[in-house]
Design a protein around this motif. Structure first.
Motif, mmCIF file in Angstrom:
data_model
loop_
_atom_site.group_PDB
_atom_site.id
_atom_site.type_symbol
_atom_site.label_atom_id
_atom_site.label_comp_id
_atom_site.label_asym_id
_atom_site.label_seq_id
_atom_site.Cartn_x
_atom_site.Cartn_y
_atom_site.Cartn_z
ATOM 1 N N VAL A 147 -3.308 1.340 8.818
ATOM 2 C CA VAL A 147 -2.450 0.338 9.451
ATOM 3 C C VAL A 147 -3.266 -0.704 10.209
ATOM 4 O O VAL A 147 -2.802 -1.823 10.443
ATOM 5 C CB VAL A 147 -1.439 1.043 10.392
ATOM 6 C CG1 VAL A 147 -2.128 1.555 11.653
ATOM 7 C CG2 VAL A 147 -0.281 0.110 10.729
ATOM 8 N N ARG A 170 -2.370 7.005 7.455
ATOM 9 C CA ARG A 170 -1.552 5.882 7.950
ATOM 10 C C ARG A 170 -2.194 5.269 9.189
ATOM 11 O O ARG A 170 -2.285 4.039 9.314
ATOM 12 C CB ARG A 170 -0.132 6.342 8.268
ATOM 13 C CG ARG A 170 0.739 6.624 7.051
ATOM 14 C CD ARG A 170 2.173 6.913 7.483
ATOM 15 N NE ARG A 170 2.780 5.700 8.012
ATOM 16 C CZ ARG A 170 3.527 4.864 7.303
ATOM 17 N NH1 ARG A 170 3.758 5.101 6.011
ATOM 18 N NH2 ARG A 170 4.040 3.788 7.858
ATOM 19 N N VAL A 186 0.855 -1.187 0.000
ATOM 20 C CA VAL A 186 0.000 0.000 0.000
ATOM 21 C C VAL A 186 0.894 1.241 0.000
ATOM 22 O O VAL A 186 1.867 1.322 0.766
ATOM 23 C CB VAL A 186 -0.931 0.016 1.227
ATOM 24 C CG1 VAL A 186 -1.814 1.265 1.222
ATOM 25 C CG2 VAL A 186 -1.798 -1.242 1.249
ATOM 26 N N LEU A 204 3.448 -0.604 4.069
ATOM 27 C CA LEU A 204 2.784 0.688 3.888
ATOM 28 C C LEU A 204 3.860 1.747 3.730
ATOM 29 O O LEU A 204 4.657 1.994 4.637
ATOM 30 C CB LEU A 204 1.892 1.010 5.089
ATOM 31 C CG LEU A 204 1.203 2.385 5.087
ATOM 32 C CD1 LEU A 204 0.335 2.552 3.858
ATOM 33 C CD2 LEU A 204 0.382 2.570 6.359
ATOM 34 N N ILE A 252 -4.631 -3.327 6.973
ATOM 35 C CA ILE A 252 -3.855 -3.862 5.841
ATOM 36 C C ILE A 252 -3.039 -5.091 6.213
ATOM 37 O O ILE A 252 -2.370 -5.676 5.356
ATOM 38 C CB ILE A 252 -2.922 -2.784 5.249
ATOM 39 C CG1 ILE A 252 -1.880 -2.346 6.276
ATOM 40 C CG2 ILE A 252 -3.727 -1.610 4.741
ATOM 41 C CD1 ILE A 252 -0.834 -1.404 5.688
ATOM 42 N N ASP A 254 4.885 5.795 2.052
ATOM 43 C CA ASP A 254 4.299 7.078 1.663
ATOM 44 C C ASP A 254 5.369 7.970 1.068
ATOM 45 O O ASP A 254 6.548 7.889 1.407
ATOM 46 C CB ASP A 254 3.625 7.760 2.857
ATOM 47 C CG ASP A 254 4.600 8.082 3.986
ATOM 48 O OD1 ASP A 254 5.385 9.041 3.845
ATOM 49 O OD2 ASP A 254 4.574 7.378 5.019
#
Length: 232
Positions: free
Chosen positions: A153, A149, A130, A161, A156, A163
């Motif tokens: 979190v 986030r 992600v 994750l 997922i 960014d």
């Protein structure tokens, strides 16, 4: 079962027209484009002309022409992409648009959260996991990313994750490097995981059901508001 629609075929003349438009677009925005095209065209043709003058067979003439055409296509592809990237810089939603046109299985939800100042965060799901992409004022965008986030979190699982904030300052990701950066990320989940994440995050972003019955006139949203808020 309904048959899948076949991709629309583009005629030869339409394709030539499209290439001409890209050529014109690039030439207007890239001062080096036309000189580079001239070089890749003239060098092989001159080489063939010299070879023929020295008594080499005319069979090399078509090869020289093909080399000139190939060189032109390569230069057009590379320089047009750079010109389009420069044109897109600063345009709201440019990052999401670039990823939507990338090859591969990339699921993009543009502007999952945004502000009235055109700060926005895009959600991307792919084999690397992600990804949150922020565009706009760096301080405001960072706050939006941190907010998302914390929300993501929790749902997922073990997916990575990441960014990025799009920009040209230190610690930011230039728009011109976005495509290559995403392509080079390690593939940490499978295609099935991508589908599962997509469904899970789509459900998370879905609007709650409105109570049945007539809605008071003073509570009705502006026309088109639901369409703008709707997810993928």
């Amino acid at each position: 079962m309904a048959k899948a629609q076949e991709p629309e075929k583009v005629s030869f003349f339409t394709r030539l027209k499209q290439i001409g438009m890209v050529f014109s677009f690039t030439a207007k925005r890239d001062k080096l484009f036309v000189p580079l095209v001239a070089v890749v065209v003239l060098v092989p043709l001159i080489a063939v002309g010299v070879a023929v003058a020295l008594g080499v067979s005319w069979v090399w003439a078509p090869i020289g022409v093909l080399a000139a055409l190939l060189g032109t296509v390569i230069v057009l592809n590379l320089r047009s992409q750079k010109a389009m990237m420069r044109e897109a810089e600063g345009q709201p939603g440019a990052a999401a648009s670039i990823i939507e046109n990338m090859r591969g299985d990339w699921r993009v939800t543009p502007a999952i959260v945004s502000t009235t100042q055109f700060d926005m965060v895009h959600l991307v799901i792919g084999r690397p996991g992600v990804i949150l992409l922020g565009e706009g004022n760096p301080s405001r965008v960072r706050g939006l990313i941190n907010q998302e986030r914390r929300r993501l979190v929790k749902v997922i699982g073990n997916a990575d994750l990441r960014d990025f904030v799009i920009g040209n300052e230190e610690g930011q990701l230039p728009l011109a490097k976005l495509r290559n950066t995403l392509v080079r990320l390690p593939r940490t989940i499978t295609g099935k995981d991508v589908n599962a994440l997509d469904k899970r995050l789509t459900a998370l972003s879905a609007r709650p059901q409105m109570p049945r019955g007539a809605m008071p006139k003073n509570m009705k949203p502006p026309k088109g508001a639901f369409k703008a808020m709707r997810g993928r």
